[in-house]
Design an enzyme around this catalytic site. Structure first.
Site, PDB file in Angstrom:
ATOM      1  N   GLY A 205      29.223  35.699  43.644  1.00 51.56           N
ATOM      2  CA  GLY A 205      27.826  36.274  43.002  1.00 51.56           C
ATOM      3  C   GLY A 205      27.256  37.435  43.950  1.00 51.56           C
ATOM      4  O   GLY A 205      27.840  37.472  45.122  1.00 51.56           O
TER       5      GLY A 205
ATOM      6  N   HIS B 150      39.369  36.246  45.995  1.00 52.06           N
ATOM      7  CA  HIS B 150      39.281  35.833  44.662  1.00 52.06           C
ATOM      8  C   HIS B 150      40.634  35.208  44.125  1.00 52.06           C
ATOM      9  O   HIS B 150      41.056  35.824  43.270  1.00 52.06           O
ATOM     10  CB  HIS B 150      38.623  36.781  43.547  1.00 52.06           C
ATOM     11  CG  HIS B 150      37.346  37.132  43.779  1.00 52.06           C
ATOM     12  ND1 HIS B 150      36.207  36.510  42.992  1.00 52.06           N
ATOM     13  CD2 HIS B 150      36.839  37.956  44.557  1.00 52.06           C
ATOM     14  CE1 HIS B 150      35.051  37.070  43.726  1.00 52.06           C
ATOM     15  NE2 HIS B 150      35.174  37.953  44.441  1.00 52.06           N
TER      16      HIS B 150
ATOM     17  N   GLU C 167      41.129  33.342  41.827  1.00 52.69           N
ATOM     18  CA  GLU C 167      41.186  32.800  40.175  1.00 52.69           C
ATOM     19  C   GLU C 167      41.838  34.051  39.562  1.00 52.69           C
ATOM     20  O   GLU C 167      42.261  33.937  38.504  1.00 52.69           O
ATOM     21  CB  GLU C 167      39.690  32.641  39.768  1.00 52.69           C
ATOM     22  CG  GLU C 167      38.645  33.693  39.973  1.00 52.69           C
ATOM     23  CD  GLU C 167      37.881  34.028  41.190  1.00 52.69           C
ATOM     24  OE1 GLU C 167      38.396  33.507  42.223  1.00 52.69           O
ATOM     25  OE2 GLU C 167      36.855  34.704  41.194  1.00 52.69           O
TER      26      GLU C 167
ATOM     27  N   CYS D 122      34.361  33.567  47.658  1.00 52.02           N
ATOM     28  CA  CYS D 122      33.741  34.941  47.919  1.00 52.02           C
ATOM     29  C   CYS D 122      32.370  34.525  48.432  1.00 52.02           C
ATOM     30  O   CYS D 122      32.037  34.112  49.542  1.00 52.02           O
ATOM     31  CB  CYS D 122      33.724  35.876  46.776  1.00 52.02           C
ATOM     32  SG  CYS D 122      33.244  37.504  47.298  1.00 52.02           S
ATOM     33  N   LEU D 123      31.152  34.684  47.662  1.00 46.56           N
ATOM     34  CA  LEU D 123      29.830  34.269  47.978  1.00 46.56           C
ATOM     35  C   LEU D 123      29.695  32.779  48.273  1.00 46.56           C
ATOM     36  O   LEU D 123      28.961  32.487  49.141  1.00 46.56           O
ATOM     37  CB  LEU D 123      28.666  34.835  46.810  1.00 46.56           C
ATOM     38  CG  LEU D 123      27.497  34.283  47.359  1.00 46.56           C
ATOM     39  CD1 LEU D 123      26.876  35.094  48.596  1.00 46.56           C
ATOM     40  CD2 LEU D 123      26.473  34.744  46.247  1.00 46.56           C
TER      41      LEU D 123
END
Ligand code: GLN
Length: 555
Positions: free
Chosen positions: A379, A532, A534, A406-407
């Site tokens: 985010g 990331h 994903e 990430c965040l």
């Protein structure tokens, strides 16, 4: 000659014939348009058709044309547009590209997503360079020519026998008119090498108990007004379509009855290729493209996945902590990666979507009680940050498997600084530029950037994993590549403090020494990644980090 030898020689002969057959076809262009309403699932239909063609041995790619004026969705709020999907080459793209990759297990690129903004930018750049030799620059032919170029670019690479192009929006939208005109022209130019599939809706009127065909008829009429005769109609419907209705649609929409395809609601998007196979969508498309005697569809791996997905032997509940949880499309790739990882673990994963703004140190134990794993989402910006940090503190202190992306990884670093290193004011400079302990700081390369679009650290970068760490065990190798989308990064000035206190930097960028993975070896499963993962999870290749996280949650 032995029977087995004859058999294998025959197989080899057939394979050579088939390859010759495949090699000899020109690139075929398939367009997917949508009518009646948006959100009918053009992306899934396009991906399912691509899967079926791939399963017959053809090479396929899928492209999405988006009629909005943004250059790309990178600057769009996830509430507007859902997740922004990132390719290896660093394109920030529509989330449908995620479906394409998850279905085909083939990477997409910048060329697979084109927006009106990009088309106009290219045409205006050419105009400024004087490339139009004094001509008046117009929507037709200049914009339509640029659209056609963008469509044909993928075919010209010589890598694909089929290019499927999905036109975003709904037929009749003013903004998609130049795209439909480009399709009309290509259909005229390419003849048998081009076909158009139109996806529509057959609404069901409960009071009369009928499926209604009129909206479909109208949307095909609209396409005909623009000069495009669709060859195949895929009709979304909540009820089976009778032969009478098929004939009626065929007659009034000018298509053959076998080109009216029923698309019923499916229990999972991964079921759609099989439903389309049953409806012979691929067969009719090949017929329209004059491709005779294609080889059979081989979907063994896909079916194996579906079998596992439908017959789990275990269940586990994990929490996904994020700030866009009202719109689940914001975390599309994460949700799909969890599904892939669940299936391979023979496990049904229930995901509890938890709003990070609702979490505090006081209520976190109550709110996260019973969860077997906690994933903290990526985010931007300050909203919900403290809730994410509370969730991570809870996971760390209570030995609950934790996975930060990430965040989510950056928050794990901040949490560790505040509660283990005793740096009470620790933060990311993104949230608090004046913090006295900027454990997450702006990347050097980002310091002089003024334009927001396409300027993050984007796309695939190498990462070297330290042997003997959890990350190494998970990946089973030292060198990996993962996709990125961020401006901030672990601040290396604090490396020693973290190491001494028990947080390991287990993955580093080999060129820039940037921390890409952090973990806590004394915890059963605590891992944060700056990239990331994903984006790279597919049905055929579930991502090892997600697979291990679910395994850890099963405990
Ligand atoms: N906002 C953070 C950064 O820019 C994290 C980005 C993300 O989670 N994708 O570094």
């Amino acid at each position: 000659m032995k029977k087995a030898q004859i058999y294998s020689e025959k197989k080899a002969y057939l394979y050579v014939q088939f390859t010759k057959n495949c090699m000899s076809i020109n690139t075929k262009y398939i367009f997917v348009t949508g009518g009646v309403t948006s959100s009918l699932g053009k992306g899934i239909i396009a991906a399912s058709l691509a899967k079926l063609l791939q399963a017959r041995g053809y090479t396929v790619t899928i492209q999405k044309l988006d009629p909005y004026i943004n250059i790309d969705p990178g600057t769009l709020n996830p509430y507007e547009h859902g997740e922004c999907y990132v390719t290896d080459d660093g394109a920030e793209t529509d989330l449908d590209l995620g479906h394409y990759e998850r279905f085909l297990n083939v990477a997409t690129s910048q060329a697979n997503n084109v927006t009106t903004g990009r088309i106009y930018q290219a045409v205006i750049d050419k105009e400024r360079k004087g490339e139009f030799l004094g001509k008046t620059v117009q929507v037709i032919p200049h914009i339509t020519d640029e659209i056609k170029n963008r469509i044909k670019i993928l075919g010209k690479t010589g890598q694909y026998q089929f290019v499927i192009t999905e036109i975003g929006g709904t037929v009749g939208d003013i903004e998609s008119l130049p795209y439909i005109e480009a399709v009309r022209q290509l259909k005229w130019e390419l003849g048998d090498d081009c076909t158009v599939i139109h996806l529509t809706l057959l609404p069901y009127l409960a009071t009369s108990g009928e499926l209604k065909t009129k909206p479909t008829q109208h949307s095909v009429k609209l396409l005909l007004e623009y000069g495009v005769q669709p060859d195949v109609l895929v009709c979304r419907s909540e009820h089976a379509i009778s032969n009478d209705i098929r004939r009626k649609i065929a007659l009034f929409c000018n298509v053959s009855p076998d080109a009216v395809i029923e698309a019923l609601d499916a229990s999972t998007i991964y079921e759609v290729p099989l439903l389309m196979e049953k409806e012979k969508l691929d067969e009719i498309v090949l017929k329209k493209l004059n491709i005779n005697s294609p080889s059979e569809v081989k979907l063994d791996k896909w079916k194996l996945f579906l079998n596992k997905f439908h017959n789990p032997t275990k269940t586990v509940t994990i929490g996904l902590v994020g700030k866009y949880v009202e719109l689940k499309d914001s975390y599309k790739s994460i949700a799909e990666a969890i599904i892939h990882a669940g299936a391979i673990n023979d496990c049904k994963v229930n995901v509890e979507w938890i709003h990070s703004e609702s979490l505090t140190d006081e209520n976190v134990a109550e709110k996260l009680k019973g969860l077997k794993g906690i994933l903290v989402a990526p985010g931007f910006g300050n909203r919900g940050i403290e809730g994410k940090i509370s969730a991570i503190k809870y996971a760390r202190e209570n030995n609950v498997p934790f996975f930060g992306i990430c965040l989510g990884m950056q928050c794990a670093v901040i949490e560790f600084a505040r509660h283990v290193l005793g740096l009470k004011d620790a933060h990311s400079r993104e949230m608090n530029p004046a913090t006295s302990a900027p454990v997450i700081d702006l990347l050097e390369a980002q310091k002089n950037i003024s334009h927001m679009g396409g300027t993050m650290r984007l796309g695939s970068y190498p990462c070297r994993i330290v042997e003997g760490t959890l990350a190494h065990k998970i990946y089973g190798k030292t060198d990996i590549n993962e996709r990125h989308r961020h401006r901030y990064e672990f601040n290396n000035e604090y490396t020693k403090l973290y190491k001494d206190a028990g947080m390991v930097l287990s993955g580093l960028n080999p060129n820039a020494e940037l921390a890409e993975i952090v973990e806590i070896p004394t915890h059963p499963f605590f891992i944060g990644v700056q990239f990331h993962p994903e984006y790279k999870s597919t049905v055929e290749n579930p991502h090892p980090l997600f697979v291990s996280f679910i395994k850890a949650a099963l405990g």
